[in-house]
Design an enzyme around this catalytic site. Sequence first.
Site, PDB file in Angstrom:
ATOM      1  N   HIS A 127     -11.010  -5.690   9.625  1.00  0.00           N
ATOM      2  CA  HIS A 127     -11.775  -5.463   8.406  1.00  0.00           C
ATOM      3  C   HIS A 127     -13.039  -4.643   8.666  1.00  0.00           C
ATOM      4  O   HIS A 127     -13.925  -4.596   7.816  1.00  0.00           O
ATOM      5  CB  HIS A 127     -12.183  -6.798   7.757  1.00  0.00           C
ATOM      6  CG  HIS A 127     -11.040  -7.640   7.308  1.00  0.00           C
ATOM      7  ND1 HIS A 127     -10.298  -8.416   8.182  1.00  0.00           N
ATOM      8  CD2 HIS A 127     -10.495  -7.836   6.081  1.00  0.00           C
ATOM      9  CE1 HIS A 127      -9.355  -9.052   7.505  1.00  0.00           C
ATOM     10  NE2 HIS A 127      -9.452  -8.721   6.223  1.00  0.00           N
TER      11      HIS A 127
ATOM     12  N   GLN B  10      -8.117  -2.306  -0.213  1.00  0.00           N
ATOM     13  CA  GLN B  10      -9.049  -3.429  -0.202  1.00  0.00           C
ATOM     14  C   GLN B  10     -10.012  -3.315   0.972  1.00  0.00           C
ATOM     15  O   GLN B  10     -11.206  -3.584   0.847  1.00  0.00           O
ATOM     16  CB  GLN B  10      -8.272  -4.745  -0.156  1.00  0.00           C
ATOM     17  CG  GLN B  10      -9.091  -5.944  -0.556  1.00  0.00           C
ATOM     18  CD  GLN B  10      -8.211  -7.155  -0.814  1.00  0.00           C
ATOM     19  OE1 GLN B  10      -7.658  -7.729   0.126  1.00  0.00           O
ATOM     20  NE2 GLN B  10      -8.065  -7.523  -2.074  1.00  0.00           N
ATOM     21  N   PHE B  11      -9.502  -2.889   2.103  1.00  0.00           N
ATOM     22  CA  PHE B  11     -10.292  -2.506   3.271  1.00  0.00           C
ATOM     23  C   PHE B  11      -9.641  -1.263   3.854  1.00  0.00           C
ATOM     24  O   PHE B  11      -8.410  -1.133   3.821  1.00  0.00           O
ATOM     25  CB  PHE B  11     -10.330  -3.618   4.323  1.00  0.00           C
ATOM     26  CG  PHE B  11     -11.081  -4.848   3.887  1.00  0.00           C
ATOM     27  CD1 PHE B  11     -12.440  -4.981   4.152  1.00  0.00           C
ATOM     28  CD2 PHE B  11     -10.430  -5.863   3.210  1.00  0.00           C
ATOM     29  CE1 PHE B  11     -13.134  -6.107   3.741  1.00  0.00           C
ATOM     30  CE2 PHE B  11     -11.119  -7.001   2.791  1.00  0.00           C
ATOM     31  CZ  PHE B  11     -12.480  -7.125   3.055  1.00  0.00           C
ATOM     32  N   ALA B  12     -10.457  -0.373   4.400  1.00  0.00           N
ATOM     33  CA  ALA B  12      -9.910   0.858   4.973  1.00  0.00           C
ATOM     34  C   ALA B  12      -8.887   0.560   6.060  1.00  0.00           C
ATOM     35  O   ALA B  12      -7.946   1.331   6.265  1.00  0.00           O
ATOM     36  CB  ALA B  12     -11.035   1.723   5.536  1.00  0.00           C
ATOM     37  N   ASP B  13      -9.043  -0.558   6.758  1.00  0.00           N
ATOM     38  CA  ASP B  13      -8.109  -0.951   7.812  1.00  0.00           C
ATOM     39  C   ASP B  13      -6.675  -1.050   7.281  1.00  0.00           C
ATOM     40  O   ASP B  13      -5.719  -0.764   7.995  1.00  0.00           O
ATOM     41  CB  ASP B  13      -8.512  -2.311   8.387  1.00  0.00           C
ATOM     42  CG  ASP B  13      -9.995  -2.407   8.696  1.00  0.00           C
ATOM     43  OD1 ASP B  13     -10.361  -2.517   9.867  1.00  0.00           O
ATOM     44  OD2 ASP B  13     -10.802  -2.366   7.729  1.00  0.00           O
ATOM     45  N   PHE B  14      -6.536  -1.481   6.022  1.00  0.00           N
ATOM     46  CA  PHE B  14      -5.205  -1.731   5.468  1.00  0.00           C
ATOM     47  C   PHE B  14      -4.455  -0.451   5.121  1.00  0.00           C
ATOM     48  O   PHE B  14      -3.278  -0.497   4.762  1.00  0.00           O
ATOM     49  CB  PHE B  14      -5.312  -2.610   4.215  1.00  0.00           C
ATOM     50  CG  PHE B  14      -5.913  -3.969   4.460  1.00  0.00           C
ATOM     51  CD1 PHE B  14      -6.099  -4.455   5.753  1.00  0.00           C
ATOM     52  CD2 PHE B  14      -6.303  -4.771   3.409  1.00  0.00           C
ATOM     53  CE1 PHE B  14      -6.660  -5.707   5.987  1.00  0.00           C
ATOM     54  CE2 PHE B  14      -6.862  -6.023   3.620  1.00  0.00           C
ATOM     55  CZ  PHE B  14      -7.039  -6.496   4.916  1.00  0.00           C
TER      56      PHE B  14
ATOM     57  N   GLU C 142       0.809  -1.225   0.000  1.00  0.00           N
ATOM     58  CA  GLU C 142       0.000   0.000   0.000  1.00  0.00           C
ATOM     59  C   GLU C 142       0.837   1.268   0.000  1.00  0.00           C
ATOM     60  O   GLU C 142       0.495   2.262  -0.640  1.00  0.00           O
ATOM     61  CB  GLU C 142      -0.949  -0.004   1.213  1.00  0.00           C
ATOM     62  CG  GLU C 142      -2.118  -0.962   1.107  1.00  0.00           C
ATOM     63  CD  GLU C 142      -1.788  -2.379   1.536  1.00  0.00           C
ATOM     64  OE1 GLU C 142      -2.697  -3.229   1.522  1.00  0.00           O
ATOM     65  OE2 GLU C 142      -0.604  -2.625   1.884  1.00  0.00           O
TER      66      GLU C 142
END
Length: 658
Positions: free
Chosen positions: A464, A419-423, A397
């Site tokens: 996630h 892919q997910f905001a967490d990442f 990222e």
Amino acid sequence: MIFYKQNLTNIQLLDLYKKILKPRLIEEKMLILIRQGKVSKWFSGIGQEAIAVGVTAALDDTEYVLPMHRNLGVFTTRNIPLHRLFSQWQGKANGFTKGRDRSFHFGTQEYNIIGMISHLGPQLGIADGIALADKLQNNKKVTAVFTGEGATSEGDFHEALNIAAVWKLPVLFIIENNGYGLSTPTNEQYSCENLADKGIGYGIDSYIIDGNNILEVYHKITQLKEQMQKDPHPVLLEFKTFRMRGHEEASGTKYVPDELLRKWGPQDPVDNYRMFLLEEGILTEEHDAVLYEEIKHEIEENWAIANAEPEIISTYSGELNDVYKPFQYEEVSPESESKNIRFIDAIRNSLDQSMQRHQNLIIMGQDIAEYGGAFKITEGFVETFGKDRVRNTPICESAIVSAGMGLSINGYKAIVEMQFADFVSTGFNPIVNLLAKSHYRWGEKADVVVRMPCGGGTQAGPFHSQTNEAWFTKTPGLKVVYPAFPYDAKGLLNTSINDPNPVLFFEHKQLYRSVYQDVPTDYYTIPLGKAALLKEGNSITIIAFGAPVHWALETLSKYPEIQADLIDLRTLQPLDTETIFASVKKTGKVIIYQEDTLFGGIASDISALIMEECFEYLDAPVKRVASLDSPIPFTKALEDQFLPKDRFEEVLLDLLKD
């Protein structure tokens, strides 16, 4: 030290001498000025000039170079007027950052030089993005990016090399191995014998070069550039050199063993090249003295210009107006029929129409090409727009965000899908320190949208399900958008893509396939920074965004007697304070409703703004309703307790009793 002229003429050889001599004489002047307190900080490149000069001289002026602390020779070889450099180092307005950043922390599109940030690593990813833009245009250009041996330990170094290898990007990755990362010697930095060996693992051609031999540097770069023009690919170059002075002048060199200084002193790149030219009869002592005097005169003349320049006078408006690049919003009204579609379809529709509207728009993300992304939003896009514009990325990222910045620098627009905001945490640094600050620092836009699938309610657990908008609303220079309805999602995403500033675009996953709305089938825009008033009443103001907007509507449907103003913020930065304050002054009571955890969330700032601007209109304390101050759990019973839906109803009814 052996010099090979190869096919260079005497004129070219002398030109290289003048190019390497100029930064040395400037440095000698700077060392005097720093002792006099006329320059605040200096990162010396004495002993390393051959690398910066040799690389830059071998490139065309239209090719981008991304230098570091000790690369004065890049700037002088590109013939930047010295008085502008001197103004930069003194923090004056005629520099490149209006006094907002120091030394070489700047760039200039006029000279195709892209300045560094102190975090070092993102520089390499930017080079990937610039080179990708060049490759897409098939313009046969290469990009050169500098780093030190210390920064090769950073994750961004490895991510950038991997991306360049996978995408076959024409990037020259230049490692200046000068023996020390500040005071830490190379044997404490890495255990491989040569840093060039790191290229092997990425399938990258790599070479070790004498960084003190300007002709070896120049010839090798010239040769590699010709190869890369025919067959685009990255190259890793380790230049062996030594830092003869401290990391910066204040640190000194007491930690350096004397034997190392004695070993490298005789390998001085300027002195050795001068002796070669004298021995070959290409340079005479008399001509050398003339060159010295010419350059010294140029330095003194330009120093006088910079010294006569007045100090910067600060103004609030001047500082605040440069945080964002000016954006002239263009309202596009829908003229077609509407179709009842889901939230996720609205996002897809916006991306599709924006890709058609902006031929320079690139979408990047994990699994977004043939697979269509984790949520299938870009399914079929490869067939429509091709893999050049819809790009699967490695799991990296940070470098991909930086590559988005590079695309923006080189004339493209970029969308990066997390892919997910967490990442996004693994791409946090380039967002908050690179994208957010570039326009303020040196006037460079960051035309990048980061899409952020977020939120709970799907039992996806701690990694996630976060809604982490507060990580970014705090950072000046970023715009943060968080729609709750399909109509808004499409229009706001279209505007975010048009905006040349960096935008974090939050998309609540639970809304993707559960919320429907009539949405125009053609292209339209909605301005950022304008909230929507969904319900009107006189008893209370409810301020929400994302999924809590729908939760608030559900609660209000149970109590039709409650006459509430329900404000959907839609955009968190910029924030529509006008709509908020007008409603609060009318109702006198406020609940701010967010899905994020309570402490440090944006509800806290909105509450403080209301207390400061509307205190005399309040009939009760401002209430905040949010999730528990814990990580978001997995099991449904735990997640239901974590989320604030039940607590909102209790607070609403309690507040209306008063």
